[in-house]
Design an enzyme around this catalytic site. Structure first.
Site, short mmCIF file in Angstrom:
data_model
loop_
_atom_site.label_atom_id
_atom_site.label_comp_id
_atom_site.label_asym_id
_atom_site.label_seq_id
_atom_site.Cartn_x
_atom_site.Cartn_y
_atom_site.Cartn_z
N HIS A 142 9.13 1.03 3.24
CA HIS A 142 10.24 1.11 4.17
C HIS A 142 11.15 -0.10 3.95
O HIS A 142 10.90 -0.90 3.02
CB HIS A 142 9.73 1.17 5.62
CG HIS A 142 8.73 0.10 5.96
ND1 HIS A 142 9.07 -1.23 6.01
CD2 HIS A 142 7.40 0.17 6.23
CE1 HIS A 142 7.99 -1.94 6.32
NE2 HIS A 142 6.96 -1.12 6.45
N MET A 154 0.85 -1.19 0.00
CA MET A 154 0.00 0.00 0.00
C MET A 154 0.89 1.25 0.00
O MET A 154 0.45 2.33 0.40
CB MET A 154 -0.93 0.00 1.22
CG MET A 154 -1.87 -1.22 1.21
SD MET A 154 -3.39 -0.95 2.12
CE MET A 154 -2.77 -0.66 3.76
N HIS A 203 9.66 -3.51 3.18
CA HIS A 203 9.21 -3.72 1.80
C HIS A 203 10.40 -3.99 0.87
O HIS A 203 10.32 -4.83 -0.03
CB HIS A 203 8.46 -2.49 1.29
CG HIS A 203 7.18 -2.20 1.99
ND1 HIS A 203 7.01 -1.11 2.81
CD2 HIS A 203 5.99 -2.85 1.99
CE1 HIS A 203 5.77 -1.10 3.28
NE2 HIS A 203 5.13 -2.15 2.81
N GLN A 228 -2.00 -12.17 8.11
CA GLN A 228 -2.30 -11.93 6.69
C GLN A 228 -1.69 -13.03 5.83
O GLN A 228 -2.32 -13.55 4.91
CB GLN A 228 -1.74 -10.56 6.30
CG GLN A 228 -1.77 -10.27 4.81
CD GLN A 228 -1.50 -8.81 4.49
OE1 GLN A 228 -2.40 -8.00 4.57
NE2 GLN A 228 -0.28 -8.47 4.12
N GLN A 272 -10.11 -2.68 2.83
CA GLN A 272 -9.58 -3.36 4.02
C GLN A 272 -9.54 -2.44 5.24
O GLN A 272 -9.05 -2.84 6.30
CB GLN A 272 -8.21 -3.96 3.74
CG GLN A 272 -7.08 -2.98 3.51
CD GLN A 272 -5.82 -3.68 3.03
OE1 GLN A 272 -5.72 -4.11 1.88
NE2 GLN A 272 -4.82 -3.80 3.89
N ARG A 331 2.98 2.66 9.68
CA ARG A 331 2.25 3.40 10.71
C ARG A 331 3.17 3.97 11.79
O ARG A 331 2.72 4.79 12.59
CB ARG A 331 1.17 2.52 11.34
CG ARG A 331 0.03 2.22 10.38
CD ARG A 331 -1.17 1.57 11.04
NE ARG A 331 -2.33 1.54 10.15
CZ ARG A 331 -2.70 0.51 9.39
NH1 ARG A 331 -2.00 -0.60 9.40
NH2 ARG A 331 -3.78 0.60 8.62
O1 PAF Z 1 0.10 -5.74 3.57
C1 PAF Z 1 -0.37 -4.82 2.89
O2 PAF Z 1 0.25 -3.78 2.65
C2 PAF Z 1 -1.79 -4.96 2.34
O3 PAF Z 1 -2.63 -5.61 3.24
C3 PAF Z 1 -1.83 -5.65 0.95
C4 PAF Z 1 -1.36 -7.08 1.03
C5 PAF Z 1 -0.95 -4.88 -0.02
C6 PAF Z 1 -3.26 -5.66 0.41
O4 PAF Z 1 -3.75 -4.38 0.23
#
Ligand code: PAF
Length: 285
Positions: A35, A31, A38, A154, A62, A188
């Protein structure tokens, strides 16, 4: 130079072209507000796949009605530079109407593992995640998709979705990346005041306490949870949402640490809710 792709049609064309050349596709859905965590996902994808696609899309479905969708950090220029710094091939950055056109109305609801941990306090969250990830998988058609352990639930939900729906994608879980002082990297973290940021160190510290207990042979789940809770509650700015331990990766209730288990915590500092976790393994005798 990473290509910027904004439409579903153009993304499909890029994928078809790569497939014609026999290339494997690695996918990192994000999203944005990228950082170091990622970047690790992207680097892992580069190692294991020929072509790496990153999506940057703040997914409205979400977020609950009183959550931080509007405030969620949007840092496009920095994100693009970050993708380019690790040699990403394409950045999929669709406007919301591309993924949720007028008349859209189909959801993916994963059963069994979404009603606990974050699913309890965010009841529609995983439905939104599973839905958007399914759509992204259908568009990008990756061989492997990369997600961070920080959002361990997740990962568990998406692995189950892939299994339940006979999707052919492989989900790869990449370890948590932490700041030098132990705070897990998170988009966040940017919301925290200096005081809250300092207080939030209790998350990783309390997980370490649990790790040490498990390593020295403690098997009583209630005792481990109680020690973690006590530790977090000793910090006045910390407002606990949950401290839970479930079997990993099934998320079943357990009383005794006799298998791998996920210790997951969610704690609010002011209005910022942070999560963190560790996988506990029983002491081998
Ligand atoms: O982990 C995230 O940033 C989000 O939940 C994802 C997997 C990109 C789905 O919007």
């Amino acid at each position: 130079m990473a290509r910027i792709v904004e439409s579903v049609t153009a993304m499909r064309a890029l994928v078809t072209e790569a497939r014609k050349k026999g290339k494997s596709i690695g996918f990192v859905p994000t999203m944005g507000a990228l950082h170091a965590g990622h970047l690790e996902l992207m680097k892992e994808a580069k190692k294991l796949c020929d072509v790496v696609v990153v999506s940057i899309f703040v997914n409205p479905t979400q977020f609950g009605p009183n959550e931080d969708f509007d405030a969620y950090p949007r840092t496009w220029d920095e994100d693009l530079a970050a993708c380019r710094s690790v040699g990403v091939d394409a950045v999929f950055h669709p406007p919301a109407r591309e993924l949720y056109p007028d008349g859209w109305g189909t959801w993916v609801d994963v059963g069994g593992v979404t009603d606990k941990l974050c699913g309890k306090s965010r009841p529609t969250h995983f439905r939104g995640v599973a839905t958007v990830v399914t759509k992204l998988f259908n568009i990008v058609q990756p061989d492997k998709a990369f997600f961070g352990q920080k959002d361990a639930q997740q990962v568990i939900v998406l692995k189950k979705m892939v299994r339940d729906l006979d999707m052919f994608n492989e989900i790869v879980m990449v370890p948590i990346v932490r700041e030098a002082d132990g705070l897990a990297k998170s988009s966040r973290n940017a919301y925290l005041s200096q005081e809250q940021r300092q207080a939030a160190l209790v998350l990783n510290q309390s997980l370490s306490t649990a790790f040490d207990m498990a390593a020295s042979g403690e098997r009583d789940i209630t005792a481990i949870k109680a020690a973690v809770l006590r530790h977090i509650q000793s910090v006045s700015l910390a407002n606990v949402d949950y401290v839970e331990i479930y079997s990993f990766p099934d998320l079943a209730e357990i009383d005794i640490l006799d298998q791998d288990a996920l210790l997951a915590v969610a704690v609010k500092f002011g209005s910022t809710r942070l999560i963190d976790n560790i996988i506990l393994t029983p002491k081998r005798t």
